[in-house]
Design an enzyme around this catalytic site. Structure first.
Site, mmCIF file in Angstrom:
data_model
loop_
_atom_site.group_PDB
_atom_site.id
_atom_site.type_symbol
_atom_site.label_atom_id
_atom_site.label_comp_id
_atom_site.label_asym_id
_atom_site.label_seq_id
_atom_site.Cartn_x
_atom_site.Cartn_y
_atom_site.Cartn_z
ATOM 1 N N LYS A 53 54.312 49.050 79.148
ATOM 2 C CA LYS A 53 53.945 48.735 78.395
ATOM 3 C C LYS A 53 53.084 50.098 77.947
ATOM 4 O O LYS A 53 52.609 50.141 76.661
ATOM 5 C CB LYS A 53 52.348 48.377 78.812
ATOM 6 C CG LYS A 53 52.335 46.230 79.157
ATOM 7 C CD LYS A 53 51.171 45.519 80.168
ATOM 8 C CE LYS A 53 51.752 43.937 80.531
ATOM 9 N NZ LYS A 53 51.084 43.442 80.748
ATOM 10 N N GLN A 96 46.372 44.267 84.764
ATOM 11 C CA GLN A 96 47.406 43.407 85.571
ATOM 12 C C GLN A 96 47.761 42.219 86.084
ATOM 13 O O GLN A 96 46.489 42.279 87.538
ATOM 14 C CB GLN A 96 48.404 44.528 85.852
ATOM 15 C CG GLN A 96 49.690 44.209 85.692
ATOM 16 C CD GLN A 96 50.862 43.936 84.185
ATOM 17 O OE1 GLN A 96 50.848 44.589 83.465
ATOM 18 N NE2 GLN A 96 51.602 42.684 84.828
ATOM 19 N N ASP A 119 44.605 41.293 75.630
ATOM 20 C CA ASP A 119 45.469 39.811 76.679
ATOM 21 C C ASP A 119 44.689 38.228 76.377
ATOM 22 O O ASP A 119 45.584 37.569 76.952
ATOM 23 C CB ASP A 119 45.366 40.005 78.654
ATOM 24 C CG ASP A 119 46.260 40.755 78.845
ATOM 25 O OD1 ASP A 119 47.890 41.277 78.294
ATOM 26 O OD2 ASP A 119 46.635 40.891 79.933
#
Ligand code: NAP
Length: 285
Positions: A53, A96, A119
């Site tokens: 990422k 994460q 997200d």
């Protein structure tokens, strides 16, 4: 006949070009999209995903900071996230997953302000998606929708079967397909679903996010189907999915490979959302 490949590497490359162009425009206006990634513990797969990422964000001219803790209490983690949330130079914040057992991911997602929740997992953003007015579509469903777009796979009225009901893939995927303009008819299956083989065979489009290596074999599919494999598993020296690619590709019409299918689209989806967050911050001051 062997299935046509839905190539996530090709589609994400094209998408990233669009994102890169947006990043340049934002930079000309004095804003560099900035993503913060919180990582807790030592999960080798998570470390690889986070590295990808960061590398992808920086390649497109964005900034990305990884905040890594060996261990941290939920209270302290929330405090650190809230500090970043107040920084007006930070546009996107993600945590994460998976988190260590002592930290509740939903509680953590709740403390990211919805405009920085790139997200899309916070209760507010998931609620917006339920209402059919998403602010951010979670990265994996967003990437899968882009694959359909790119290959001209029309969703209207199609019967889509999703295997998996997680909050990060299965459920937001179902909700994204129900959006006005997408208009699919959706069936969601899970580990208690009876006669999975029968249901998956009824699909026109089959999306598999079960986290079970090669769950879907040739017995679960039929001719003419589009198969999207979200699963990713390490096996000796290679990656495999939730779909038994070798046998299924001989039957269906379209299929995503693993690797090189949904994975690169998920990263691009996250970066597109971060860019949108930066754009919105510029618009709203
Ligand atoms: P998850 O949280 O473990 O959820 C798995 C879902 O599949 C659950 O709803 C479970 O049902 C269902 N399931 C499990 N076994 C089943 C079976 N035999 N039959 C029918 N349903 C079954 O997993 P996730 O986070 O959604 O991720 C799924 C997979 O996608 C994993 O391999 C993950 O690594 C991968 N992934 C890949 C990407 C990417 O970018 N490529 C992104 C995210 C995730 P219950 O609810 O009943 O337990």
């Amino acid at each position: 006949m062997t299935a046509k490949i839905l190539d996530g590497k090709v589609v994400s490359k094209e998408w990233k070009k669009e994102i890169e162009k947006k990043v340049s425009e934002l930079k000309e206006n004095g804003v560099t999209p900035f993503l913060n990634v919180f990582l807790v513990g030592h999960n080798p797969a998570s470390e690889i995903y986070v590295r990808n990422k960061k590398r992808s964000a920086e390649k497109l001219g964005m900034k990305c900071e990884v905040i890594h803790y060996e261990n941290i209490s939920p209270e302290k983690l929330k405090e650190e996230i809230k500090k970043k949330a107040c920084d007006k130079n930070v546009h996107g914040i993600i945590v994460q997953l998976p988190l260590p057992e002592h930290i509740d991911p939903e509680e953590i997602a709740s403390c990211i302000p919805f405009k920085k929740d790139v997200d899309g997992f916070s209760p507010y953003n998931l609620g917006k998606l339920v209402r059919g007015e998403p602010y951010f579509i979670p990265a994996t469903p967003y990437g899968i929708l882009k694959i359909f777009d790119h290959y001209g796979i029309d969703l209207r009225g199609k019967h889509v079967v999703i295997v998996g009901r997680s909050t990060i893939v299965g459920k937001p995927m179902a909700l994204s397909l129900l959006l006005k303009g997408k208009d699919a008819t959706v069936t969601v299956c899970h580990s208690k679903t009876k006669d999975l083989e029968k249901i998956t065979k009824e699909a026109e489009i089959l999306i598999v996010a079960a986290g079970k290596k090669r769950l879907i074999t040739e017995n679960y599919v039929c001719k003419g189907q589009v198969v999207i494999d979200v699963g990713i598993h390490r096996e000796e020296d290679r990656w495999v999915g939730d779909v038994d690619f070798e046998s299924v590709k001989e039957i269906v019409e379209y299929i995503t490979p693993v690797p090189g299918g949904v994975g690169p689209m998920t990263v691009a989806g996250l970066l597109a959302n971060t860019c949108k967050a930066a754009e919105m911050s510029l618009k709203n001051g």
